[in-house]
Design a protein around this motif. Structure first.
Motif, PDB file in Angstrom:
ATOM      1  N   ALA A   2       0.837  -1.198   0.000  1.00  0.00           N
ATOM      2  CA  ALA A   2       0.000   0.000   0.000  1.00  0.00           C
ATOM      3  C   ALA A   2       0.870   1.246   0.000  1.00  0.00           C
ATOM      4  CB  ALA A   2      -0.907  -0.003   1.221  1.00  0.00           C
ATOM      5  N   SER A  51      -1.502  -1.172   8.986  1.00  0.00           N
ATOM      6  CA  SER A  51      -2.635  -1.781   9.700  1.00  0.00           C
ATOM      7  C   SER A  51      -3.442  -0.758  10.484  1.00  0.00           C
ATOM      8  CB  SER A  51      -2.140  -2.884  10.647  1.00  0.00           C
ATOM      9  OG  SER A  51      -1.519  -2.331  11.807  1.00  0.00           O
ATOM     10  N   LYS A  52      -2.872   0.407  10.732  1.00  0.00           N
ATOM     11  CA  LYS A  52      -3.553   1.455  11.487  1.00  0.00           C
ATOM     12  C   LYS A  52      -4.189   2.510  10.578  1.00  0.00           C
ATOM     13  CE  LYS A  52      -2.264  -0.472  15.301  1.00  0.00           C
ATOM     14  NZ  LYS A  52      -3.252  -1.222  16.112  1.00  0.00           N
ATOM     15  N   LEU A  53      -4.135   2.295   9.270  1.00  0.00           N
ATOM     16  CA  LEU A  53      -4.786   3.234   8.360  1.00  0.00           C
ATOM     17  C   LEU A  53      -6.292   3.229   8.590  1.00  0.00           C
ATOM     18  CD1 LEU A  53      -2.892   2.616   4.986  1.00  0.00           C
ATOM     19  CD2 LEU A  53      -3.093   4.815   6.170  1.00  0.00           C
ATOM     20  N   ALA A  54      -6.871   4.410   8.614  1.00  0.00           N
ATOM     21  CA  ALA A  54      -8.325   4.521   8.753  1.00  0.00           C
ATOM     22  C   ALA A  54      -8.987   4.333   7.393  1.00  0.00           C
ATOM     23  CB  ALA A  54      -8.690   5.893   9.323  1.00  0.00           C
ATOM     24  N   GLU A  55     -10.163   3.743   7.397  1.00  0.00           N
ATOM     25  CA  GLU A  55     -10.891   3.574   6.153  1.00  0.00           C
ATOM     26  C   GLU A  55     -11.425   4.912   5.680  1.00  0.00           C
ATOM     27  OE1 GLU A  55     -13.828   0.576   5.745  1.00  0.00           O
ATOM     28  OE2 GLU A  55     -12.752  -0.861   7.015  1.00  0.00           O
ATOM     29  N   TYR A  56     -11.235   5.194   4.390  1.00  0.00           N
ATOM     30  CA  TYR A  56     -11.780   6.421   3.832  1.00  0.00           C
ATOM     31  C   TYR A  56     -13.300   6.308   3.766  1.00  0.00           C
ATOM     32  CZ  TYR A  56      -7.596   8.948   2.317  1.00  0.00           C
ATOM     33  OH  TYR A  56      -6.444   9.684   2.298  1.00  0.00           O
ATOM     34  N   PRO A  57     -14.006   7.387   4.076  1.00  0.00           N
ATOM     35  CA  PRO A  57     -15.467   7.355   3.953  1.00  0.00           C
ATOM     36  C   PRO A  57     -15.892   7.063   2.521  1.00  0.00           C
ATOM     37  CG  PRO A  57     -14.742   9.297   5.171  1.00  0.00           C
ATOM     38  CD  PRO A  57     -13.514   8.665   4.604  1.00  0.00           C
ATOM     39  N   ALA A  58     -16.807   6.117   2.370  1.00  0.00           N
ATOM     40  CA  ALA A  58     -17.218   5.702   1.024  1.00  0.00           C
ATOM     41  C   ALA A  58     -17.992   6.793   0.292  1.00  0.00           C
ATOM     42  CB  ALA A  58     -18.064   4.429   1.110  1.00  0.00           C
ATOM     43  N   ASN A  74     -16.795  15.317   4.620  1.00  0.00           N
ATOM     44  CA  ASN A  74     -15.522  14.938   4.009  1.00  0.00           C
ATOM     45  C   ASN A  74     -15.554  15.178   2.509  1.00  0.00           C
ATOM     46  OD1 ASN A  74     -14.189  13.736   6.396  1.00  0.00           O
ATOM     47  ND2 ASN A  74     -15.839  12.232   6.260  1.00  0.00           N
ATOM     48  N   ARG A 105      -5.529  10.139   9.093  1.00  0.00           N
ATOM     49  CA  ARG A 105      -5.159   8.977   8.290  1.00  0.00           C
ATOM     50  C   ARG A 105      -5.081   7.692   9.106  1.00  0.00           C
ATOM     51  NH1 ARG A 105      -1.804   9.875   4.036  1.00  0.00           N
ATOM     52  NH2 ARG A 105      -2.166   7.656   3.609  1.00  0.00           N
ATOM     53  N   THR A 107      -5.754   5.324  12.824  1.00  0.00           N
ATOM     54  CA  THR A 107      -6.617   5.107  13.987  1.00  0.00           C
ATOM     55  C   THR A 107      -5.821   5.108  15.286  1.00  0.00           C
ATOM     56  OG1 THR A 107      -6.370   2.694  13.754  1.00  0.00           O
ATOM     57  CG2 THR A 107      -8.232   3.738  12.616  1.00  0.00           C
TER      58      THR A 107
END
Length: 219
Positions: A2, A51-58, A74, A105, A107
């Motif tokens: 990634a 592994s600590k990346l936050a999911e982007y809002p869909a 957002n 970015r 969590t």
């Protein structure tokens, strides 16, 4: 693997500036990150950060200058996600002093701090440095074209020696920030909850003055 860095972050956290051509960033970002992970950061720490990346809002859409946004909305601008900090917000997320913050970015607060303090700026400088030759000199049917020459306005493209001086200065800045990052990791990695890893051990983070690794530049 990634990618952590975005094109806009290269613009914002390097000397590039908003008018700098970004066409090579998408090719350089994954290569620079992979090299830095392999030669300095270490895969364990990199995987932990990812592994600590936050999911982007869909539901995030491109910023629209005709819309008014509310707190918490957002938007996407130049490939980066921003969160509104004001109601009735029509300011441009890319402008200084606008009512937008970068979307958080990560969590994990320690990872987010490490990203902001060291890793983001380091990667941005590296990508910018590697892009300089491609954006200054380009191949055409007639040979190599030097970009940015304007004798009427007194503006010209950097010469070979000037370009080399700039890249060497960037390398010095990268060396300085890498050394600072190494010391921070050695002092704080355990308390920050980072995994035991081989980051910055031996010559993985060796600097140009002591090593002929990829950080060094010669023109």
């Amino acid at each position: 693997m990634a990618n952590l860095l975005t094109e806009y972050e290269v613009i914002k956290y390097s000397p590039a500036g908003r008018t700098y051509p970004t066409k090579y960033f998408c090719q350089l970002i994954p290569q620079v990150e992979e090299t830095f992970v392999r030669d300095c950061l270490g895969k364990d720490l990199y995987d932990y950060i990812v592994s600590k990346l936050a999911e982007y809002p869909a539901d995030a859409l491109e910023w629209d200058c005709n819309k008014r946004y509310s707190i918490g909305d957002n938007v996407i601008a130049n490939g980066c996600l921003f969160t509104s900090t004001a109601n009735f917000n029509s300011s441009d997320p890319l402008d200084a002093g606008s009512d937008w913050d970068f979307f958080e970015r990560f969590t994990d607060a320690n990872v987010a701090s490490f990203w902001r303090k060291y890793l983001r700026g380091l990667l941005a400088l590296m990508v910018y440095r590697e892009s300089l030759v491609f954006t200054t000199y380009q191949s055409t049917a007639g040979g190599i074209l030097v970009q940015g020459v304007d004798t009427q306005g007194g503006v010209r493209s950097a010469g070979r020696n000037e370009l080399g001086d700039l890249r060497n200065e960037l390398t010095r800045q990268i060396q300085l920030q890498t050394d600072n990052m190494k010391h921070w990791l050695k002092d704080n990695a355990t308390t920050a909850g980072f995994p035991a890893s081989n980051f910055c051990s031996g010559d993985l983070c060796e600097t140009p003055a002591r090593s002929k690794r990829r950080f060094a530049f010669a023109i």
